[in-house]
Design a protein around this motif. Structure first.
Motif, PDB file in Angstrom:
ATOM      1  N   HIS A 223      -6.263  -8.974   6.214  1.00 51.06           N
ATOM      2  CA  HIS A 223      -7.213  -7.862   6.319  1.00 51.06           C
ATOM      3  C   HIS A 223      -6.777  -6.624   5.529  1.00 51.06           C
ATOM      4  CE1 HIS A 223      -9.134 -10.304   9.346  1.00 51.06           C
ATOM      5  NE2 HIS A 223      -7.978 -10.393   9.981  1.00 51.06           N
ATOM      6  N   GLU A 224      -5.693  -6.742   4.773  1.00 50.56           N
ATOM      7  CA  GLU A 224      -5.168  -5.601   4.005  1.00 50.56           C
ATOM      8  C   GLU A 224      -6.181  -5.145   2.957  1.00 50.56           C
ATOM      9  OE1 GLU A 224      -3.143  -2.605   3.275  1.00 50.56           O
ATOM     10  OE2 GLU A 224      -1.997  -4.020   4.493  1.00 50.56           O
ATOM     11  N   LYS A 225      -6.350  -3.824   2.846  1.00 50.43           N
ATOM     12  CA  LYS A 225      -7.276  -3.266   1.860  1.00 50.43           C
ATOM     13  C   LYS A 225      -6.558  -2.798   0.592  1.00 50.43           C
ATOM     14  CE  LYS A 225     -10.807  -1.759   5.195  1.00 50.43           C
ATOM     15  NZ  LYS A 225     -10.726  -2.987   5.889  1.00 50.43           N
ATOM     16  N   ASP A 226      -5.376  -2.211   0.735  1.00 52.91           N
ATOM     17  CA  ASP A 226      -4.596  -1.732  -0.402  1.00 52.91           C
ATOM     18  C   ASP A 226      -3.667  -2.866  -0.851  1.00 52.91           C
ATOM     19  OD1 ASP A 226      -2.976  -0.478  -2.266  1.00 52.91           O
ATOM     20  OD2 ASP A 226      -2.657   1.315  -1.049  1.00 52.91           O
ATOM     21  N   LEU A 227      -3.972  -3.481  -1.972  1.00 53.35           N
ATOM     22  CA  LEU A 227      -3.246  -4.678  -2.404  1.00 53.35           C
ATOM     23  C   LEU A 227      -2.226  -4.381  -3.504  1.00 53.35           C
ATOM     24  CD1 LEU A 227      -6.145  -7.267  -2.254  1.00 53.35           C
ATOM     25  CD2 LEU A 227      -4.266  -6.926  -0.628  1.00 53.35           C
ATOM     26  N   GLU A 228      -1.557  -3.233  -3.409  1.00 52.45           N
ATOM     27  CA  GLU A 228      -0.457  -2.931  -4.304  1.00 52.45           C
ATOM     28  C   GLU A 228       0.842  -3.023  -3.512  1.00 52.45           C
ATOM     29  OE1 GLU A 228      -1.797  -0.134  -7.945  1.00 52.45           O
ATOM     30  OE2 GLU A 228      -1.276   0.909  -6.100  1.00 52.45           O
ATOM     31  N   LEU A 229       1.792  -3.775  -4.066  1.00 57.86           N
ATOM     32  CA  LEU A 229       3.116  -3.861  -3.470  1.00 57.86           C
ATOM     33  C   LEU A 229       3.998  -2.854  -4.203  1.00 57.86           C
ATOM     34  CD1 LEU A 229       5.045  -6.991  -2.445  1.00 57.86           C
ATOM     35  CD2 LEU A 229       6.186  -5.212  -3.715  1.00 57.86           C
ATOM     36  N   HIS A 230       4.501  -1.874  -3.471  1.00 53.97           N
ATOM     37  CA  HIS A 230       5.403  -0.848  -4.013  1.00 53.97           C
ATOM     38  C   HIS A 230       6.821  -1.287  -3.684  1.00 53.97           C
ATOM     39  CE1 HIS A 230       2.219   2.251  -4.665  1.00 53.97           C
ATOM     40  NE2 HIS A 230       1.605   1.467  -3.804  1.00 53.97           N
ATOM     41  N   PHE A 231       7.722  -1.274  -4.675  1.00 55.29           N
ATOM     42  CA  PHE A 231       9.078  -1.758  -4.444  1.00 55.29           C
ATOM     43  C   PHE A 231      10.067  -0.890  -5.214  1.00 55.29           C
ATOM     44  CE2 PHE A 231       7.523  -3.728  -8.254  1.00 55.29           C
ATOM     45  CZ  PHE A 231       8.613  -3.733  -9.101  1.00 55.29           C
ATOM     46  N   GLY A 232      11.346  -1.011  -4.847  1.00 58.90           N
ATOM     47  CA  GLY A 232      12.344  -0.245  -5.575  1.00 58.90           C
ATOM     48  C   GLY A 232      13.766  -0.592  -5.201  1.00 58.90           C
ATOM     49  N   LEU A 233      14.668  -0.031  -5.994  1.00 53.58           N
ATOM     50  CA  LEU A 233      16.108  -0.141  -5.801  1.00 53.58           C
ATOM     51  C   LEU A 233      16.619   1.293  -5.671  1.00 53.58           C
ATOM     52  CD1 LEU A 233      18.517  -2.183  -5.908  1.00 53.58           C
ATOM     53  CD2 LEU A 233      18.663  -1.684  -8.342  1.00 53.58           C
TER      54      LEU A 233
ATOM     55  N   GLY B 148       0.819  -1.211   0.000  1.00 48.50           N
ATOM     56  CA  GLY B 148       0.000   0.000   0.000  1.00 48.50           C
ATOM     57  C   GLY B 148       0.846   1.251   0.000  1.00 48.50           C
ATOM     58  N   LYS B 149       0.218   2.351  -0.384  1.00 48.88           N
ATOM     59  CA  LYS B 149       0.928   3.634  -0.436  1.00 48.88           C
ATOM     60  C   LYS B 149       1.412   4.089   0.930  1.00 48.88           C
ATOM     61  CE  LYS B 149      -0.287   6.272  -4.419  1.00 48.88           C
ATOM     62  NZ  LYS B 149      -0.831   7.473  -4.961  1.00 48.88           N
ATOM     63  N   LYS B 150       0.633   3.775   1.975  1.00 49.81           N
ATOM     64  CA  LYS B 150       0.953   4.286   3.301  1.00 49.81           C
ATOM     65  C   LYS B 150       1.602   3.258   4.216  1.00 49.81           C
ATOM     66  CE  LYS B 150      -2.625   7.751   3.060  1.00 49.81           C
ATOM     67  NZ  LYS B 150      -3.768   8.383   3.686  1.00 49.81           N
ATOM     68  N   GLY B 151       1.843   2.055   3.710  1.00 49.43           N
ATOM     69  CA  GLY B 151       2.441   1.014   4.541  1.00 49.43           C
ATOM     70  C   GLY B 151       3.892   1.312   4.889  1.00 49.43           C
ATOM     71  N   PRO B 152       4.406   0.675   5.939  1.00 48.32           N
ATOM     72  CA  PRO B 152       5.811   0.876   6.307  1.00 48.32           C
ATOM     73  C   PRO B 152       6.733   0.100   5.363  1.00 48.32           C
ATOM     74  CG  PRO B 152       4.801  -0.715   7.781  1.00 48.32           C
ATOM     75  CD  PRO B 152       3.707  -0.207   6.879  1.00 48.32           C
ATOM     76  N   TYR B 153       7.869   0.702   5.023  1.00 43.39           N
ATOM     77  CA  TYR B 153       8.855   0.047   4.168  1.00 43.39           C
ATOM     78  C   TYR B 153       9.636  -1.007   4.950  1.00 43.39           C
ATOM     79  CZ  TYR B 153       8.768   2.869  -0.091  1.00 43.39           C
ATOM     80  OH  TYR B 153       8.426   3.445  -1.292  1.00 43.39           O
ATOM     81  N   LYS B 154       9.973  -2.092   4.272  1.00 46.08           N
ATOM     82  CA  LYS B 154      10.984  -3.047   4.721  1.00 46.08           C
ATOM     83  C   LYS B 154      12.106  -2.917   3.704  1.00 46.08           C
ATOM     84  CE  LYS B 154      10.037  -7.139   6.234  1.00 46.08           C
ATOM     85  NZ  LYS B 154       9.588  -8.547   6.310  1.00 46.08           N
ATOM     86  N   PHE B 155      13.348  -3.203   4.122  1.00 49.56           N
ATOM     87  CA  PHE B 155      14.448  -3.075   3.174  1.00 49.56           C
ATOM     88  C   PHE B 155      15.574  -4.047   3.491  1.00 49.56           C
ATOM     89  CE2 PHE B 155      15.562  -0.260   6.621  1.00 49.56           C
ATOM     90  CZ  PHE B 155      16.938  -0.452   6.765  1.00 49.56           C
ATOM     91  N   LYS B 156      16.405  -4.275   2.470  1.00 48.04           N
ATOM     92  CA  LYS B 156      17.647  -5.033   2.596  1.00 48.04           C
ATOM     93  C   LYS B 156      18.726  -4.216   1.920  1.00 48.04           C
ATOM     94  CE  LYS B 156      16.076  -8.885   4.404  1.00 48.04           C
ATOM     95  NZ  LYS B 156      16.494  -9.470   5.642  1.00 48.04           N
ATOM     96  N   ALA B 157      19.867  -4.066   2.583  1.00 50.07           N
ATOM     97  CA  ALA B 157      21.013  -3.373   1.996  1.00 50.07           C
ATOM     98  C   ALA B 157      21.872  -4.391   1.257  1.00 50.07           C
ATOM     99  CB  ALA B 157      21.825  -2.691   3.094  1.00 50.07           C
ATOM    100  N   VAL B 158      22.343  -4.006   0.070  1.00 46.58           N
ATOM    101  CA  VAL B 158      23.146  -4.890  -0.766  1.00 46.58           C
ATOM    102  C   VAL B 158      24.331  -4.096  -1.304  1.00 46.58           C
ATOM    103  CG1 VAL B 158      23.141  -6.355  -2.819  1.00 46.58           C
ATOM    104  CG2 VAL B 158      21.052  -6.106  -1.474  1.00 46.58           C
ATOM    105  N   ASN B 159      25.528  -4.690  -1.251  1.00 41.36           N
ATOM    106  CA  ASN B 159      26.697  -4.053  -1.838  1.00 41.36           C
ATOM    107  C   ASN B 159      26.937  -4.653  -3.217  1.00 41.36           C
ATOM    108  OD1 ASN B 159      29.578  -3.511  -2.497  1.00 41.36           O
ATOM    109  ND2 ASN B 159      29.430  -2.421  -0.550  1.00 41.36           N
ATOM    110  N   LEU B 160      27.026  -3.825  -4.238  1.00 43.83           N
ATOM    111  CA  LEU B 160      27.138  -4.287  -5.620  1.00 43.83           C
ATOM    112  C   LEU B 160      28.568  -4.384  -6.129  1.00 43.83           C
ATOM    113  CD1 LEU B 160      24.258  -2.313  -7.324  1.00 43.83           C
ATOM    114  CD2 LEU B 160      24.231  -4.639  -6.447  1.00 43.83           C
ATOM    115  N   LYS B 161      29.562  -4.035  -5.342  1.00 42.14           N
ATOM    116  CA  LYS B 161      30.921  -3.971  -5.878  1.00 42.14           C
ATOM    117  C   LYS B 161      31.416  -5.312  -6.408  1.00 42.14           C
ATOM    118  CE  LYS B 161      33.565  -4.648  -1.654  1.00 42.14           C
ATOM    119  NZ  LYS B 161      34.566  -4.106  -0.796  1.00 42.14           N
TER     120      LYS B 161
END
Length: 168
Positions: free
Chosen positions: A133-143, A98-111
């Motif tokens: 019970h989630e109403k907003d069923l869009e998963l927002h993701f990124g790099l 959802g748009k207002k959900g809390p972000y989870k993240f993983k750090a990755v080193n690309l070197k």
């Protein structure tokens, strides 16, 4: 001269359903890429998005997901031999429901990533759970790498994946 937007907006026709409903494969043109329409910074084709140089790396997307399931968020990337700006700099793979959900993240080193590799690596996958019970069923993701201020280049994004891994 017509104004051309500097950022690439995701083309939803480039988001493909994986076989057996296992998730979504997001091709490069199915992603939002900051500065993606500026040939000084990115070279984008049907098969890949090649970062020429940026100091602000922001590649994102969104897909529909189902209640009560969990998903892995992955990026298939390559760093070219002449890639630069990745030493001692982590990129973050981030996702939220959802748009207002809390972000989870993983750090990755690309070197050390020199050939097609899915990040985060298998031992450190970013798993997102969708509550029943989630109403907003869009998963927002990124790099993302927007904090160091370093110029970076030589990254090739082959695709992103949102893979269904089971029930919550």
């Amino acid at each position: 001269m017509a104004f051309r937007k500097p950022h690439q907006t995701a083309d939803i026709t480039c988001i493909k359903e994986m076989t057996n409903g296992a998730g979504k494969e997001i091709l490069p043109k199915g992603l939002n890429i900051i500065w993606g329409n500026d040939l000084r910074y990115w070279k984008i084709t049907e098969q890949s998005a090649e970062l020429l140089q940026v100091s602000w790396l922001e590649v994102s997307g969104k897909v529909k997901v189902d209640k009560g399931n969990s998903y892995l968020v992955k990026f298939d990337v390559t760093v070219k031999e002449n890639g630069f700006g990745w030493d001692n700099t982590d990129v973050l793979v981030m996702a939220k429901i959802g748009k207002k959900g809390p972000y989870k993240f993983k750090a990755v080193n690309l070197k050390c990533v020199t050939s097609g590799v899915i990040i985060p690596p298998n031992d450190n996958q970013l798993k997102i759970e969708v509550d029943q019970h989630e109403k907003d069923l869009e998963l927002h993701f990124g790099l993302y790498e927007v904090w160091s201020g370093k110029w970076k280049g030589g990254l090739i994004i082959n695709k992103a994946e949102v893979v269904k891994v089971g029930n919550v």
